[in-house]
Design an enzyme around this catalytic site. Sequence first.
Site, PDB file in Angstrom:
ATOM      1  N   LYS A   1       5.202  -5.722 -11.616  1.00  0.00           N
ATOM      2  CA  LYS A   1       4.968  -4.428 -10.978  1.00  0.00           C
ATOM      3  C   LYS A   1       5.284  -4.471  -9.484  1.00  0.00           C
ATOM      4  O   LYS A   1       5.804  -3.503  -8.915  1.00  0.00           O
ATOM      5  CB  LYS A   1       3.518  -3.981 -11.201  1.00  0.00           C
ATOM      6  CG  LYS A   1       3.183  -3.598 -12.640  1.00  0.00           C
ATOM      7  CD  LYS A   1       1.722  -3.178 -12.771  1.00  0.00           C
ATOM      8  CE  LYS A   1       1.409  -2.597 -14.152  1.00  0.00           C
ATOM      9  NZ  LYS A   1       1.342  -3.621 -15.209  1.00  0.00           N
TER      10      LYS A   1
ATOM     11  N   ARG B   1       4.568 -11.203 -16.395  1.00  0.00           N
ATOM     12  CA  ARG B   1       3.692 -10.099 -16.772  1.00  0.00           C
ATOM     13  C   ARG B   1       3.559  -9.074 -15.646  1.00  0.00           C
ATOM     14  O   ARG B   1       4.545  -8.631 -15.092  1.00  0.00           O
ATOM     15  CB  ARG B   1       2.346 -10.638 -17.261  1.00  0.00           C
ATOM     16  CG  ARG B   1       2.457 -11.355 -18.620  1.00  0.00           C
ATOM     17  CD  ARG B   1       1.126 -11.747 -19.184  1.00  0.00           C
ATOM     18  NE  ARG B   1       1.248 -12.200 -20.561  1.00  0.00           N
ATOM     19  CZ  ARG B   1       0.252 -12.752 -21.254  1.00  0.00           C
ATOM     20  NH1 ARG B   1      -0.933 -12.910 -20.688  1.00  0.00           N
ATOM     21  NH2 ARG B   1       0.426 -13.131 -22.498  1.00  0.00           N
ATOM     22  N   SER B   2       2.343  -8.695 -15.273  1.00  0.00           N
ATOM     23  CA  SER B   2       2.196  -7.588 -14.330  1.00  0.00           C
ATOM     24  C   SER B   2       2.581  -7.921 -12.898  1.00  0.00           C
ATOM     25  O   SER B   2       2.656  -7.015 -12.061  1.00  0.00           O
ATOM     26  CB  SER B   2       0.768  -7.041 -14.353  1.00  0.00           C
ATOM     27  OG  SER B   2       0.582  -6.229 -15.491  1.00  0.00           O
ATOM     28  N   ALA B   3       2.855  -9.184 -12.596  1.00  0.00           N
ATOM     29  CA  ALA B   3       3.436  -9.467 -11.286  1.00  0.00           C
ATOM     30  C   ALA B   3       4.793  -8.784 -11.160  1.00  0.00           C
ATOM     31  O   ALA B   3       5.296  -8.577 -10.053  1.00  0.00           O
ATOM     32  CB  ALA B   3       3.566 -10.969 -11.076  1.00  0.00           C
TER      33      ALA B   3
END
Length: 402
Positions: A83, A79-81
């Site tokens: 980014k 997921r947003s890791a």
Amino acid sequence: MSGKREPVVDVHGTVEAGYEPVRDAFAANFAQRGERGAAVAAYRHGRKVVDLWAGARDADAGTESGAAPWEEGTAQIIRSATKGVAAVVPLLLHQRGQLDLDAPVGTYWPEYKAAGKERTLVRHLLSHRAGVPVLDTPLTPAQAADGVSGPAAVAAQAPAWEPGTDHGYHAQTYSWLLSELVLRVTGRTIGAFVAEEIAGPLGLDLWIGLPEAEAARGRAGRLAEITPPPAPEGAGLRVRPKKAVADAYDDPTSLTRRAFGAIAPHADENAAAFRAAELPGSNGIATARSLARLYAALIGPVDGHPRLFAPATLTLARTEESAGPDRTLIASSRFGLGYMLHGPTAPLLAPGSFGHPGRGGALAFADPESGISFGYITNGMQKNVTADPRAQALVRALRTTV
């Protein structure tokens, strides 16, 4: 008998002497915090010191005895890791003189100048100051993944605030902002850049856009939303959202709800098409070992490979650009260029740490002062955004080893 609760799964892998508290915390996550399948790794000064995995490969298989086990090479959507992985690319381009962080985005992407965004700078994209965390018309999962509709939508979108004047987490739109910027500068997709210039040379099992051959090998386990058991008394950090935060997630008109709902309906994260897409804000796939190794390479040499970030680039990654009440998250947040910074909302190892969590569990970061890098992945998605209790238990244990 010590009275210590035994782990409910066999923990595999290794820890160097002195890092046993991390193994204990990892086992306790299964016994006490509802973990189903997970891995954790840490490097120190470029040397791997923790490498553990346990549980079931697929979260929706539960804890049945016949469930396929999590293996050494099992990867997971982070997921947003993602980014934090994706942010390596524009910072490397800046380091090489190919991207000016203080140039208007329109210098590289002329269509982005529309609707009052002509003064948006590249650094605003990386620090969540661009003002476009939402879309007036959400994209379908197919549109989100097609590589065209997302960039066109954010280019046409009017900002929710004057770019550069405030910050709010760009939960989904970060994908299209970064992917299109990198494409315009390099002529390559961000997934191709990561594969060719970062993951390949460093030997990482890490992808933004899972290749068909890797999908056929069954590299990534299945995610599932899970409800953690009640935390025992004295168990440490307990995440209870404040009323204002809970209300924002419940209100369909709020910036919070709209930012996380920029793709509607929610994509099936276990679908092959979603995993093959290149969404650098949300669908990276990696092993914990590869996340820790990547962050180790940002701050120092690893197995003969020179560090990726020059000292000046490392300073950019972890120098505060945004801080205070976050228009999307409601709670306060801190960002450098592309990375969350240590703070109460997103605790990392120490004040100088930089990295990124993933909603529901994953976490990766580096701490230059101690030389430690860290990666944690899980297939059981719990209801949190920046401070998962399982990840935090591991971080607290790691902190005792420094």
